[in-house]
Design a protein around this motif. Structure first.
Motif, PDB file in Angstrom:
ATOM      1  N   CYS A 175       1.078  -1.401   0.077  1.00 14.49           N
ATOM      2  CA  CYS A 175      -0.007   0.204  -0.176  1.00 14.49           C
ATOM      3  C   CYS A 175       0.613   1.140  -0.276  1.00 14.49           C
ATOM      4  N   GLY A 176       2.360   1.483  -0.109  1.00 16.46           N
ATOM      5  CA  GLY A 176       2.969   2.687  -0.065  1.00 16.46           C
ATOM      6  C   GLY A 176       4.199   2.381  -1.182  1.00 16.46           C
ATOM      7  N   LEU A 177       5.702   2.696   0.316  1.00 15.13           N
ATOM      8  CA  LEU A 177       6.432   3.280  -0.330  1.00 15.13           C
ATOM      9  C   LEU A 177       7.214   2.822  -2.009  1.00 15.13           C
ATOM     10  N   GLY A 178       5.986   4.163  -2.402  1.00 16.89           N
ATOM     11  CA  GLY A 178       6.426   4.195  -3.826  1.00 16.89           C
ATOM     12  C   GLY A 178       7.798   5.321  -3.390  1.00 16.89           C
ATOM     13  N   PRO A 211       3.996  -9.593   7.620  1.00 19.12           N
ATOM     14  CA  PRO A 211       6.311 -10.107   7.817  1.00 19.12           C
ATOM     15  C   PRO A 211       6.492  -9.491   6.829  1.00 19.12           C
ATOM     16  N   ALA A 212       6.072  -8.705   5.408  1.00 19.84           N
ATOM     17  CA  ALA A 212       6.501  -8.666   4.082  1.00 19.84           C
ATOM     18  C   ALA A 212       5.832  -7.313   3.349  1.00 19.84           C
ATOM     19  N   VAL A 213       6.977  -6.760   2.763  1.00 18.02           N
ATOM     20  CA  VAL A 213       6.329  -5.294   2.128  1.00 18.02           C
ATOM     21  C   VAL A 213       6.800  -5.254   0.967  1.00 18.02           C
ATOM     22  N   LYS A 214       6.515  -4.483  -0.194  1.00 19.51           N
ATOM     23  CA  LYS A 214       6.881  -4.929  -1.459  1.00 19.51           C
ATOM     24  C   LYS A 214       7.934  -2.090  -1.686  1.00 19.51           C
ATOM     25  N   ILE A 215       8.667  -2.985  -2.105  1.00 14.19           N
ATOM     26  CA  ILE A 215       9.927  -1.515  -2.400  1.00 14.19           C
ATOM     27  C   ILE A 215       9.279  -0.978  -3.888  1.00 14.19           C
ATOM     28  N   ARG A 216       8.934   0.532  -4.341  1.00 11.62           N
ATOM     29  CA  ARG A 216       9.086   0.433  -5.355  1.00 11.62           C
ATOM     30  C   ARG A 216      10.179   0.840  -6.078  1.00 11.62           C
ATOM     31  N   LEU A 217      11.405   0.255  -6.475  1.00  9.41           N
ATOM     32  CA  LEU A 217      12.577   1.543  -7.294  1.00  9.41           C
ATOM     33  C   LEU A 217      12.903   1.445  -8.783  1.00  9.41           C
ATOM     34  N   GLY A 218      13.548   2.678  -8.975  1.00  7.10           N
ATOM     35  CA  GLY A 218      14.060   3.226 -10.331  1.00  7.10           C
ATOM     36  C   GLY A 218      14.178   4.130 -10.173  1.00  7.10           C
ATOM     37  N   TYR A 219      15.051   4.565  -9.229  1.00  6.90           N
ATOM     38  CA  TYR A 219      15.726   6.321  -9.448  1.00  6.90           C
ATOM     39  C   TYR A 219      16.384   6.400 -10.009  1.00  6.90           C
ATOM     40  N   PRO A 220      16.338   7.515 -10.141  1.00 12.79           N
ATOM     41  CA  PRO A 220      17.719   8.694 -11.485  1.00 12.79           C
ATOM     42  C   PRO A 220      19.095   7.509 -11.378  1.00 12.79           C
ATOM     43  N   GLU A 221      18.924   7.971 -10.085  1.00 11.38           N
ATOM     44  CA  GLU A 221      20.492   6.991  -9.366  1.00 11.38           C
ATOM     45  C   GLU A 221      20.965   5.348  -9.010  1.00 11.38           C
ATOM     46  N   LEU A 222      21.088   4.713  -9.360  1.00 12.17           N
ATOM     47  CA  LEU A 222      21.320   3.353  -8.613  1.00 12.17           C
ATOM     48  C   LEU A 222      21.824   3.403  -7.101  1.00 12.17           C
ATOM     49  N   VAL A 262      -3.463  -4.612  -1.284  1.00 12.23           N
ATOM     50  CA  VAL A 262      -3.446  -2.864  -1.259  1.00 12.23           C
ATOM     51  C   VAL A 262      -4.741  -3.038  -0.875  1.00 12.23           C
ATOM     52  N   ASP A 263      -5.074  -1.420  -0.007  1.00 11.24           N
ATOM     53  CA  ASP A 263      -6.954  -1.143   0.430  1.00 11.24           C
ATOM     54  C   ASP A 263      -7.483  -0.552  -0.359  1.00 11.24           C
ATOM     55  N   TRP A 264      -7.252  -0.105  -1.940  1.00 14.21           N
ATOM     56  CA  TRP A 264      -7.606   0.466  -2.935  1.00 14.21           C
ATOM     57  C   TRP A 264      -9.350   0.648  -2.987  1.00 14.21           C
ATOM     58  N   ALA A 265      -9.922  -0.128  -2.553  1.00 14.91           N
ATOM     59  CA  ALA A 265     -11.305  -0.747  -3.158  1.00 14.91           C
ATOM     60  C   ALA A 265     -11.717  -0.248  -0.917  1.00 14.91           C
ATOM     61  N   ASN A 266     -11.220  -0.863  -0.527  1.00 18.92           N
ATOM     62  CA  ASN A 266     -11.980  -0.960   0.753  1.00 18.92           C
ATOM     63  C   ASN A 266     -12.961   0.455   1.131  1.00 18.92           C
ATOM     64  N   PRO A 267     -12.490   1.710   0.714  1.00 18.66           N
ATOM     65  CA  PRO A 267     -13.178   2.375   1.243  1.00 18.66           C
ATOM     66  C   PRO A 267     -14.737   2.854   0.462  1.00 18.66           C
ATOM     67  N   ILE A 268     -14.895   1.545  -0.227  1.00 20.86           N
ATOM     68  CA  ILE A 268     -16.016   1.311  -1.458  1.00 20.86           C
ATOM     69  C   ILE A 268     -17.297  -0.175  -0.510  1.00 20.86           C
ATOM     70  N   LEU A 269     -16.486  -0.419  -0.383  1.00 22.20           N
ATOM     71  CA  LEU A 269     -17.153  -2.322   0.358  1.00 22.20           C
ATOM     72  C   LEU A 269     -17.536  -1.919   1.798  1.00 22.20           C
ATOM     73  N   ARG A 270     -18.494  -2.907   1.715  1.00 21.07           N
ATOM     74  CA  ARG A 270     -19.704  -3.121   3.055  1.00 21.07           C
ATOM     75  C   ARG A 270     -17.958  -4.002   4.258  1.00 21.07           C
ATOM     76  N   GLU A 271     -17.302  -4.846   3.651  1.00 25.89           N
ATOM     77  CA  GLU A 271     -16.947  -5.617   4.513  1.00 25.89           C
ATOM     78  C   GLU A 271     -15.415  -6.092   3.371  1.00 25.89           C
ATOM     79  N   PRO A 272     -14.648  -5.168   3.741  1.00 30.27           N
ATOM     80  CA  PRO A 272     -13.042  -6.029   3.008  1.00 30.27           C
ATOM     81  C   PRO A 272     -12.573  -6.736   3.647  1.00 30.27           C
ATOM     82  N   LEU A 273     -12.005  -7.335   3.003  1.00 22.53           N
ATOM     83  CA  LEU A 273     -10.930  -8.533   2.808  1.00 22.53           C
ATOM     84  C   LEU A 273     -10.317  -8.522   4.602  1.00 22.53           C
ATOM     85  N   ALA A 274     -10.341  -9.190   4.969  1.00 17.82           N
ATOM     86  CA  ALA A 274     -10.120  -9.223   6.761  1.00 17.82           C
ATOM     87  C   ALA A 274      -8.441  -9.769   7.009  1.00 17.82           C
TER      88      ALA A 274
END
Length: 374
Positions: free
Chosen positions: A141-144, A164-175, A322-334
């Motif tokens: 849900c983050g670490l853009g 127990p795990a997160v995803k990091i977005r990479l691809g900055y101009p410099e290694l 990801v929690d992108w649809a959570n705001p419009i769902l009656r019962e988001p995935l637990a």
């Protein structure tokens, strides 16, 4: 015996839902989730629900319009997902069934399977031959691309819920910045948390080889989509030199593309996207390919549906949360202790919270893309 269901109508609405954390990648920033909400109605009173994530607001209108145009084609048809999928692909054979056509077919397929499961009072996973349970999930849900100064703090927030795990977005101009971000996150969350990274197709093949080699000592669980998704030879070249597993597959348009990629030596791990792979019908084919190849299978977004699919997949690996649809769902995935809890209620569990949804419907005052009418 369950009576056969007949499709009465297809109702589609566009919604632009603000994302709690904007997603910043090498391809730009996504601040709202453009969602096509699909309701498949039957003559027998059962309705199947799903949504499509359209990535960018300009794509939302065409997807909704295409789905609307298919409603008359579906009316009066038996609710048989495999037959529906076959007939829709035949209808678009000359045009092709990728892009928004593939998205529309997948949306109808997912809604059809949801309605079928509801008609039998079964959770989707049981209809597919699996059973509800717990699926390991990582927080995506983050670490853009927010830089090393902010990445550590955000990583601590993402694991605070027990992931127990997160995803990091990479691809900055410099290694050097890629390395600094990974190290900042590792320092913030400790050695016990798994780190996945995603380049979102942003590197050339030579640059990908360089960066994958530089990341070899960082203890990453995988490196995802380092170069353009359609470059089979490039992926095989990157993978051959990599010490870290290469993850890919969210851009496979169907199981045939998946098989061709695996035949080329494309990746160590696979993560189909239920929308692009062809809906639930397409996922079942992909899961069979993965089983034959011994390929660990993770999911790409759509956690509500993907949790059911992974639970019924022989080589299941990780669920991308990801929690992108959570705001419009009656019962988001637990989520509990870093695991997605596959719900034991009929269908996929998707139900719209109409009161919460109303401000985000396209045509409503707060909708970003007012050109779409529900």
């Amino acid at each position: 015996m369950t009576a056969e269901l007949t499709i009465r109508d297809l109702q589609v609405r566009g919604a632009s839902v603000p994302m709690p954390r904007p997603l910043v990648t090498g391809g730009g920033t996504i601040r709202t989730a453009p969602l096509a909400l699909v309701d498949l109605l039957t003559e027998e009173g059962v309705t199947g629900h799903t949504y499509l994530f359209c990535y960018t607001p300009p794509a939302l209108g065409p997807v909704v319009a295409l789905l609307h145009s298919l409603a008359p084609v579906l009316q009066g048809q038996p609710l048989a997902p495999h037959e529906l999928e076959r007939s829709l692909r035949a209808r678009f054979r000359l045009l092709g069934s990728t892009g928004i056509v593939g998205m529309a077919i997948a949306g109808i397929d997912m809604a059809a399977w949801d309605a079928l499961a509801r008609s039998r009072s079964l959770p989707l996973v049981r209809l597919l031959g699996g059973q509800p349970g717990r699926i390991p999930a990582y927080n995506s849900c983050g670490l853009g691309m927010i830089g090393p100064e902010r990445a550590g703090e955000e990583a601590r927030e993402l694991v605070a819920a027990g992931f127990p795990a997160v995803k990091i977005r990479l691809g900055y101009p410099e290694l050097a910045t890629d390395l600094a971000v990974v190290r900042a996150v590792r320092e913030a969350v400790g050695e016990g948390v798994r780190l996945m990274c995603d380049y979102n197709q942003s590197l050339s093949v030579p640059e990908a080889e360089c960066r994958v080699a530089a990341l070899a000592g960082e203890g990453l669980t995988w490196i995802e989509e380092p170069t353009l998704a359609d470059d089979l030879r490039g992926y095989a070249r990157i993978r051959a030199a990599a010490a870290t597993p290469i993850q890919a597959g969210e851009n496979w348009w169907g199981a045939r593309e998946m098989q061709a990629a695996l035949d080329a030596g494309y990746c160590d791990l696979g993560m189909p996207d239920v929308m692009k792979i062809g809906g639930i019908t397409g996922w079942l084919r992909a899961a069979a390919v993965a089983d034959t190849a011994g390929l660990p299978l993770s999911s790409h977004i759509f956690p509500e549906v993907s949790a059911h699919l992974l639970a019924a997949s022989p080589t299941r690996h990780w669920l991308e949360y990801v929690d992108w649809a959570n705001p419009i769902l009656r019962e988001p995935l637990a989520i509990e202790d870093g695991h997605a809890l596959v719900p034991d209620r009929p269908g996929s569990g998707i139900e719209w919270d109409e009161a919460a949804l109303a401000p985000y419907l396209c045509g409503a005052p707060d909708c970003v893309d007012g050109s779409v009418k529900g």
